[in-house]
Design a protein around this motif. Structure first.
Motif, mmCIF file in Angstrom:
data_model
loop_
_atom_site.group_PDB
_atom_site.id
_atom_site.type_symbol
_atom_site.label_atom_id
_atom_site.label_comp_id
_atom_site.label_asym_id
_atom_site.label_seq_id
_atom_site.Cartn_x
_atom_site.Cartn_y
_atom_site.Cartn_z
ATOM 1 N N TRP A 110 24.963 30.671 38.320
ATOM 2 C CA TRP A 110 23.246 31.156 38.455
ATOM 3 C C TRP A 110 22.870 32.217 37.875
ATOM 4 C CZ3 TRP A 110 21.238 35.912 40.784
ATOM 5 C CH2 TRP A 110 20.027 35.543 42.258
ATOM 6 N N LYS A 111 22.593 32.822 36.961
ATOM 7 C CA LYS A 111 21.848 33.771 36.435
ATOM 8 C C LYS A 111 21.786 32.965 34.980
ATOM 9 C CE LYS A 111 23.955 37.885 38.090
ATOM 10 N NZ LYS A 111 24.537 39.060 37.787
ATOM 11 N N ALA A 112 22.344 31.323 34.833
ATOM 12 C CA ALA A 112 21.658 31.299 32.986
ATOM 13 C C ALA A 112 20.957 30.732 33.866
ATOM 14 C CB ALA A 112 22.926 30.547 32.769
ATOM 15 N N VAL A 113 20.063 30.206 34.735
ATOM 16 C CA VAL A 113 19.154 29.671 35.365
ATOM 17 C C VAL A 113 17.604 30.336 35.122
ATOM 18 C CG1 VAL A 113 18.392 27.898 37.277
ATOM 19 C CG2 VAL A 113 19.945 28.196 36.543
ATOM 20 N N LYS A 114 16.749 30.171 34.604
ATOM 21 C CA LYS A 114 15.742 30.944 34.271
ATOM 22 C C LYS A 114 15.089 31.237 36.305
ATOM 23 C CE LYS A 114 13.107 28.577 31.272
ATOM 24 N NZ LYS A 114 11.840 27.980 30.584
ATOM 25 N N LYS A 115 14.757 31.974 36.457
ATOM 26 C CA LYS A 115 14.433 32.897 38.027
ATOM 27 C C LYS A 115 13.505 32.262 39.207
ATOM 28 C CE LYS A 115 15.096 37.723 36.887
ATOM 29 N NZ LYS A 115 14.385 39.133 37.630
ATOM 30 N N ALA A 116 12.289 30.769 38.451
ATOM 31 C CA ALA A 116 11.494 30.657 38.981
ATOM 32 C C ALA A 116 12.796 29.405 39.150
ATOM 33 C CB ALA A 116 10.378 29.990 38.014
ATOM 34 N N ASP A 117 13.618 28.617 38.861
ATOM 35 C CA ASP A 117 14.311 27.691 39.366
ATOM 36 C C ASP A 117 15.331 27.884 40.132
ATOM 37 O OD1 ASP A 117 12.694 26.145 37.485
ATOM 38 O OD2 ASP A 117 12.936 26.106 35.788
ATOM 39 N N ARG A 118 15.783 28.981 40.445
ATOM 40 C CA ARG A 118 17.240 29.491 40.844
ATOM 41 C C ARG A 118 16.838 29.279 42.545
ATOM 42 N NH1 ARG A 118 18.190 36.046 38.221
ATOM 43 N NH2 ARG A 118 19.172 34.921 36.475
ATOM 44 N N GLY A 119 18.106 28.788 42.848
ATOM 45 C CA GLY A 119 18.270 28.444 44.145
ATOM 46 C C GLY A 119 18.681 29.707 45.014
ATOM 47 N N THR A 120 19.610 29.119 45.755
ATOM 48 C CA THR A 120 19.855 30.458 46.739
ATOM 49 C C THR A 120 20.772 30.956 46.063
ATOM 50 O OG1 THR A 120 19.842 29.589 48.530
ATOM 51 C CG2 THR A 120 21.119 31.584 48.958
ATOM 52 N N GLU A 121 21.162 32.340 45.891
ATOM 53 C CA GLU A 121 21.856 32.817 45.666
ATOM 54 C C GLU A 121 23.784 32.997 45.891
ATOM 55 O OE1 GLU A 121 23.284 37.865 44.673
ATOM 56 O OE2 GLU A 121 21.546 37.005 44.515
ATOM 57 N N PRO A 122 24.536 32.678 45.131
ATOM 58 C CA PRO A 122 25.693 32.731 45.641
ATOM 59 C C PRO A 122 26.020 33.751 46.552
ATOM 60 C CG PRO A 122 25.853 31.516 43.595
ATOM 61 C CD PRO A 122 24.683 32.398 43.403
ATOM 62 N N GLU A 123 27.088 33.012 47.602
ATOM 63 C CA GLU A 123 27.420 34.270 49.033
ATOM 64 C C GLU A 123 28.968 34.744 47.881
ATOM 65 O OE1 GLU A 123 28.156 33.278 52.564
ATOM 66 O OE2 GLU A 123 25.646 32.517 52.625
ATOM 67 N N GLU A 124 28.985 35.837 47.987
ATOM 68 C CA GLU A 124 30.268 36.672 47.666
ATOM 69 C C GLU A 124 31.328 36.925 49.114
ATOM 70 O OE1 GLU A 124 31.994 40.782 46.261
ATOM 71 O OE2 GLU A 124 29.431 40.485 46.819
ATOM 72 N N PRO A 125 32.570 36.476 47.735
ATOM 73 C CA PRO A 125 33.654 35.684 49.631
ATOM 74 C C PRO A 125 34.470 37.232 50.167
ATOM 75 C CG PRO A 125 34.538 36.302 47.091
ATOM 76 C CD PRO A 125 33.038 36.409 47.195
ATOM 77 N N GLU A 126 34.676 36.784 51.207
ATOM 78 C CA GLU A 126 34.641 37.826 52.537
ATOM 79 C C GLU A 126 35.845 38.624 51.612
ATOM 80 O OE1 GLU A 126 34.129 38.993 55.700
ATOM 81 O OE2 GLU A 126 32.037 36.914 55.161
ATOM 82 N N PRO A 127 36.163 39.456 52.180
ATOM 83 C CA PRO A 127 37.501 41.083 51.885
ATOM 84 C C PRO A 127 38.596 40.092 52.618
ATOM 85 C CG PRO A 127 35.160 42.130 52.893
ATOM 86 C CD PRO A 127 34.942 40.249 52.863
ATOM 87 N N CYS A 128 39.629 40.142 51.182
ATOM 88 C CA CYS A 128 40.763 39.815 51.846
ATOM 89 C C CYS A 128 41.659 40.380 53.016
ATOM 90 C CB CYS A 128 41.761 40.194 50.519
ATOM 91 S SG CYS A 128 43.116 39.760 50.566
ATOM 92 N N GLU A 129 42.255 39.806 53.626
ATOM 93 C CA GLU A 129 42.941 39.999 54.891
ATOM 94 C C GLU A 129 44.232 40.858 54.748
ATOM 95 O OE1 GLU A 129 44.494 37.630 58.791
ATOM 96 O OE2 GLU A 129 45.665 36.954 56.275
ATOM 97 N N HIS A 130 44.157 41.649 54.600
ATOM 98 C CA HIS A 130 45.609 42.887 55.090
ATOM 99 C C HIS A 130 46.858 42.847 55.989
ATOM 100 C CE1 HIS A 130 43.896 44.569 50.908
ATOM 101 N NE2 HIS A 130 43.140 44.292 51.691
ATOM 102 N N PRO A 131 47.059 41.804 56.185
ATOM 103 C CA PRO A 131 48.287 42.000 57.044
ATOM 104 C C PRO A 131 49.301 43.107 56.704
ATOM 105 C CG PRO A 131 48.842 40.089 56.260
ATOM 106 C CD PRO A 131 47.330 40.245 55.760
ATOM 107 N N LEU A 132 49.429 43.067 56.261
ATOM 108 C CA LEU A 132 50.398 44.558 55.526
ATOM 109 C C LEU A 132 50.084 45.748 54.430
ATOM 110 C CD1 LEU A 132 53.200 44.519 55.217
ATOM 111 C CD2 LEU A 132 53.684 43.640 52.954
ATOM 112 N N CYS A 133 49.729 46.730 54.854
ATOM 113 C CA CYS A 133 49.474 47.777 54.271
ATOM 114 C C CYS A 133 50.323 48.992 53.656
ATOM 115 C CB CYS A 133 48.469 49.002 55.346
ATOM 116 S SG CYS A 133 47.559 49.567 53.765
#
Length: 286
Positions: A110-133
Motif C-alpha cells: 500500500w505504501k509503495a503506491v503513490k498517495k494519490a492512487d492509494r486505496g483504503t489503508e489495510p486494517e490491522e488484525p484484531e489482537p490475539c485471543e488469550h485463553p491461557l495466561c
C-alpha cells in the motif's frame, strides 16, 4: 482413609480422560481431575452464568490447586489437564502471526503506491485471543481480557508466585481486591500513568486459576489476612494420596483424546447473548 475422587460425576468423556490419565501417570485421579475443573470452567467463561434465583447468579469461574510434595506427579498431571487450552492457545498464536504477516505485506504494498492512487489503508488484525495466561499481574490480565472477552485461564505450574503477588495487601490490598472481583467475573478497571491505554475497562473479567503448590509453601503463604479477606475460601484445595512410582504401560487412547477435544470444541463454541445496552452478556442457566 482418603476417599477416591468421584470422577464418575464428570460428563462421560471427562471422567474417562481423568481415569486414563491417572492410570498412565500411576497417580490418584485427583491429580488430574482437580486442575481440570478450572480448565473446563475457563472454556465456558462469560458465555454462561448459573441463576440460582433472580438476584443471585454465579459465573463459570473456579480456582483450584493440587497440593503435593516435590517429586510427585503433580506437574505432569497439570500438563495433561491444561492440554486442551494450550492447544487452542497455540492455534490462536499461529493464526494471529499469519494475519500479522499478511497485514505487514499489505501495508508495504500500500505504501509503495503513490498517495494519490492509494486505496483504503489495510486494517490491522484484531489482537490475539488469550485463553491461557501465565502472567499474573493485574495489568497484564486486563490487557489480555480485552482481547479475550469470554475470559481466560491462569495456569502456572507453581502457584507460589500467584500467592506472592498478593503481598500488595500489606500496602492497601489493591491486587487482592481486583482478584476477588475476578472470581465473581465482575467489572475490572485498571488505571495506568503511561502507555497507549491509560485506562483499561473489562465489563466481565472472568479468570479461572489452576496450578500446584507444595504443602510447606502453602502453609507459609496462607497468612491470616487471606482468611480474613475471603481469598482462601475461594480456592478448592486437594492433597491427593501419593503412590509409589512404578512403570505402567497405560496410556490415554486416541478415542478418549478425541472425545475430550470435541467436548472442549463445543464449550469454546458457546456464545453469550446481546444485552440491553448492546454489550454481550452471559446466557443465564436456571
Amino acid at each position: 482413609s482418603l476417599e477416591p475422587f468421584p470422577s464418575e460425576l464428570f460428563p462421560g468423556p471427562v471422567g474417562e480422560y481423568v481415569r486414563q490419565a491417572a492410570a498412565a501417570l500411576g497417580c490418584d485421579p485427583a491429580y488430574v481431575a482437580v486442575p481440570l475443573l478450572p480448565v473446563l470452567a475457563s472454556a465456558i467463561g462469560n458465555t454462561r452464568r448459573i441463576r440460582l434465583k433472580p438476584t443471585w447468579t454465579e459465573p463459570a469461574v473456579i480456582w483450584a490447586a493440587v497440593v503435593g510434595e516435590s517429586g510427585t506427579v503433580k506437574s505432569p498431571a497439570l500438563e495433561l489437564a491444561v492440554r486442551p487450552v494450550w492447544k487452542r492457545q497455540r492455534a490462536a498464536l499461529k493464526e494471529h502471526a499469519a494475519a500479522r504477516a499478511e497485514y505487514k505485506a499489505a501495508m508495504t504494498e500500500w505504501k509503495a503506491v503513490k498517495k494519490a492512487d492509494r486505496g483504503t489503508e489495510p486494517e490491522e488484525p484484531e489482537p490475539c485471543e488469550h485463553p491461557l495466561c501465565l502472567d499474573i499481574t493485574i495489568e497484564a490480565l486486563a490487557d489480555r481480557l480485552l482481547a479475550t472477552p469470554r475470559g481466560t485461564l491462569v495456569a502456572p505450574d507453581e502457584l507460589a508466585g500467584w500467592f506472592g503477588s498478593f503481598n500488595a495487601y500489606k500496602k492497601g490490598g489493591a491486587d487482592v481486591a481486583h482478584w476477588l472481583s475476578l472470581f465473581g467475573a465482575r467489572a475490572l478497571k485498571v488505571d495506568r500513568k503511561t502507555g497507549d491505554k491509560t485506562t483499561i475497562y473489562v465489563p466481565h473479567a472472568a479468570v479461572s486459576v489452576t496450578g500446584t503448590i507444595q504443602p510447606d509453601t502453602l502453609r507459609r503463604i496462607l497468612t491470616p489476612e487471606f482468611f480474613d479477606n475471603g481469598l482462601t475460601a475461594r480456592i478448592l484445595l486437594a492433597m491427593p494420596a501419593t503412590t509409589p512410582k512404578r512403570w505402567t504401560d497405560h496410556e490415554i487412547d486416541d478415542a478418549t483424546d478425541r472425545a475430550l477435544a470435541d467436548l472442549f470444541e463445543g464449550l469454546f463454541d458457546l456464545r453469550p447473548c446481546a444485552g440491553i445496552d448492546g454489550e454481550s452478556e452471559p446466557v443465564l442457566v436456571d
